[in-house]
Scaffold this active site. Structure first.
Site, PDB file in Angstrom:
ATOM      1  CB  VAL A   1     -31.345  10.141 -13.888  1.00  0.00           C
ATOM      2  CG1 VAL A   1     -30.089   9.292 -13.925  1.00  0.00           C
ATOM      3  CG2 VAL A   1     -31.642  10.694 -15.277  1.00  0.00           C
TER       4      VAL A   1
ATOM      5  CE  LYS B   1     -27.786  15.015 -20.675  1.00  0.00           C
ATOM      6  NZ  LYS B   1     -29.155  14.587 -20.996  1.00  0.00           N
TER       7      LYS B   1
ATOM      8  CB  ILE C   1     -24.192   4.355 -25.993  1.00  0.00           C
ATOM      9  CG1 ILE C   1     -25.542   4.129 -26.672  1.00  0.00           C
ATOM     10  CG2 ILE C   1     -23.053   3.888 -26.885  1.00  0.00           C
ATOM     11  CD1 ILE C   1     -25.682   4.819 -28.036  1.00  0.00           C
TER      12      ILE C   1
ATOM     13  N   GLY D   1     -40.646  10.614 -20.098  1.00  0.00           N
ATOM     14  CA  GLY D   1     -39.431  10.984 -19.358  1.00  0.00           C
ATOM     15  C   GLY D   1     -38.201  11.092 -20.240  1.00  0.00           C
TER      16      GLY D   1
ATOM     17  CD  GLU E   1     -32.243  17.116 -20.459  1.00  0.00           C
ATOM     18  OE1 GLU E   1     -32.060  17.865 -19.500  1.00  0.00           O
ATOM     19  OE2 GLU E   1     -31.902  15.922 -20.452  1.00  0.00           O
TER      20      GLU E   1
ATOM     21  CG  ASP F   1     -29.738  16.809 -24.410  1.00  0.00           C
ATOM     22  OD1 ASP F   1     -29.519  16.801 -23.184  1.00  0.00           O
ATOM     23  OD2 ASP F   1     -29.703  15.763 -25.102  1.00  0.00           O
TER      24      ASP F   1
ATOM     25  CE  LYS G   1     -27.385  13.779 -24.284  1.00  0.00           C
ATOM     26  NZ  LYS G   1     -28.661  13.345 -24.873  1.00  0.00           N
TER      27      LYS G   1
ATOM     28  N   GLY H   1     -34.175   7.958 -20.453  1.00  0.00           N
ATOM     29  CA  GLY H   1     -35.051   7.134 -19.622  1.00  0.00           C
ATOM     30  C   GLY H   1     -34.373   6.775 -18.319  1.00  0.00           C
TER      31      GLY H   1
END
Ligand code: NAP
Length: 393
Positions: free
Chosen positions: A16, A98, A129, A180, A183, A194, A198, A295
């Site tokens: 990231v 997160k 998003i 990628g 996690e 994960d 979120k 990504g």
């Protein structure tokens, strides 16, 4: 911060961090520049000039010239330490972590209120998003009924490869890792942790209710086998790992569970690393958001959007918390499920309200029936490798 160039101090230069670097360089007209990047390993080779890097967190946290701390690391404890120190030091913070956010939401909410500094984390939920800001700004009333969707790019990639290209689970997981999307610890993705992190964040912004991750049941795609895949295909369905929170009788329930999804469902056509979120509200029925859920550059663009929002003094107002009519959290909801197992001693069918279908063969058995979510959460038998669960529509 209007009309000034903001100095960024970034923590992390992995998938990231590098994605953000690329997005920032290719975006004209954003008044932000990177002053320092803090990483962990000083000996790793980096694709950009070494003068950017430090391993001393205080070079960022205590630099009065740095306005915004961008936290993009893969260590939950260290991330909370960095973010809380930055907020206490009066710096605006953007984060994509997160797990750290979901596990510390009440403390982070208090810290930003007490220190009167913004803390934005759009990239933490469904990466590209723009769902948190939408829940905050557009759905700022109590007419929202449900948030439901695919919130994990890695498992959606794996399921797409299994159902569309007949790849094995292992090959598909390896591909997701190479790209990628997965996690650092893939169990967080494939066991549904994960997307649960979120979901906990989305639940707060959708309904104003604080829920601890451990209160929400998650079961992933780690037990899915060829028999389950055939079961789904025979019913013209695919399997998607669904995270949802939904109002019911004045309360709100939430879970992450694999669902059998039929072709007419909008989530059926969400493929690969894409995420999809369906919102249901009292008057608009369904609205659908779709975008890349993982990504480097996809996530980096959401981070950049938060940085840009800080330039016009944006902050989350947590309106649903302030409205003071939050629904209570509950796991008391009935679900229709398919339960596959090998031998009868592996499951406890007495936990079911009813069983409408039963199948037995020398290799596998299954039942279709209705069971309470709390019973599933408490059931030790779902930990057994031979047992799998799919929610039916
Ligand atoms: N990958 C995605 O698609 C995605 C999408 C949305 C959100 N996220 C979240 O974004 C965060 C970063 O993910 P990632 O995929 O970029 O991870 P990553 O590729 O594993 O990179 C992690 C980075 O954090 C650095 N780091 C670890 N501990 C540190 C510390 N104590 N101080 C300073 N730097 C430290 C590492 O340093 P070294 O380089 O020295 O090892 C590395 O640069 C995670 O919380 C993840 O959940 C990821």
């Amino acid at each position: 911060m209007e009309n000034k160039i903001i100095n960024l101090g970034i923590f992390g230069f992995g998938v990231v961090g590098q994605g953000l670097y690329e997005v920032l360089n290719r975006t004209k007209g954003i008044n932000a520049r990177i002053k320092k990047i803090c990483i962990k390993d000083p000996n790793k080779s980096r694709p950009i000039d070494s003068s950017y890097f430090t391993t001393d967190k205080n070079e960022i946290l205590e630099d009065p010239a740095i306005d915004v701390v961008v936290e993009l690391i893969n260590d939950t404890e260290a991330a909370f330490d960095i973010v809380s120190t930055a907020l206490r030091n009066g710096k605006a913070v953007v984060s994509a972590s997160k797990r750290m956010i979901a596990e510390n939401l009440p403390a982070l909410y208090e810290l930003q209120s007490a220190n009167k500094v913004p803390f934005l984390y759009e990239a933490s939920s469904c990466a590209s998003i723009p769902i948190i800001r939408n829940l905050e700004e557009y759905y700022d009333n109590d007419l929202l009924n449900a948030v439901e969707g695919i919130c994990n790019g890695s498992t959606n990639y794996i399921l797409t490869k299994i159902f569309e290209e007949n790849l094995s689970f292992e090959t598909a997981l390896q591909q997701a890792q190479e790209l990628g999307f997965a996690e650092t610890d893939p169990t967080l993705d494939i066991e549904g942790y994960d997307p649960k992190f979120k979901l906990v964040i989305l639940l707060l912004h959708a309904f104003g209710t604080f829920v601890k991750p451990e209160e929400v049941y998650n079961f992933g795609i780690h037990h899915l086998n060829d028999f389950d895949i055939q079961f789904a295909k025979q019913r013209n369905c695919t399997v998607k790992l669904i995270a949802q929170c939904r109002r019911q009788n004045g309360s709100v329930f939430a879970y992450v569970l694999p669902h059998l999804v039929k072709e007419h469902n909008l989530l059926y056509d969400v493929y690969n690393e894409y995420n999809g979120i369906l919102l249901e509200s009292a008057f608009t029925d369904k609205q659908f958001f779709v975008g890349k859920g993982a990504g480097g550059t996809a996530t980096g663009s959401a981070v950049l959007s938060d940085i840009s929002a800080l330039l016009y003094n944006y902050r989350y107002e947590y309106k649903k918390i302030k409205q003071n009519n939050q629904p209570n959290f509950t796991n008391d909801v009935k679900l229709k499920v398919y339960l596959r197992y090998k031998t009868p001693d592996q499951v406890d069918l007495a936990e079911f309200f009813n069983i409408s279908e039963k199948y037995e063969s020398p290799e596998w058995r299954y039942v279709v029936g209705t069971i309470n979510l709390q019973k599933l959460k408490d059931a030790g038998w779902l930990k057994k490798k031979d047992v799998n669960l799919l929610v039916l529509e």
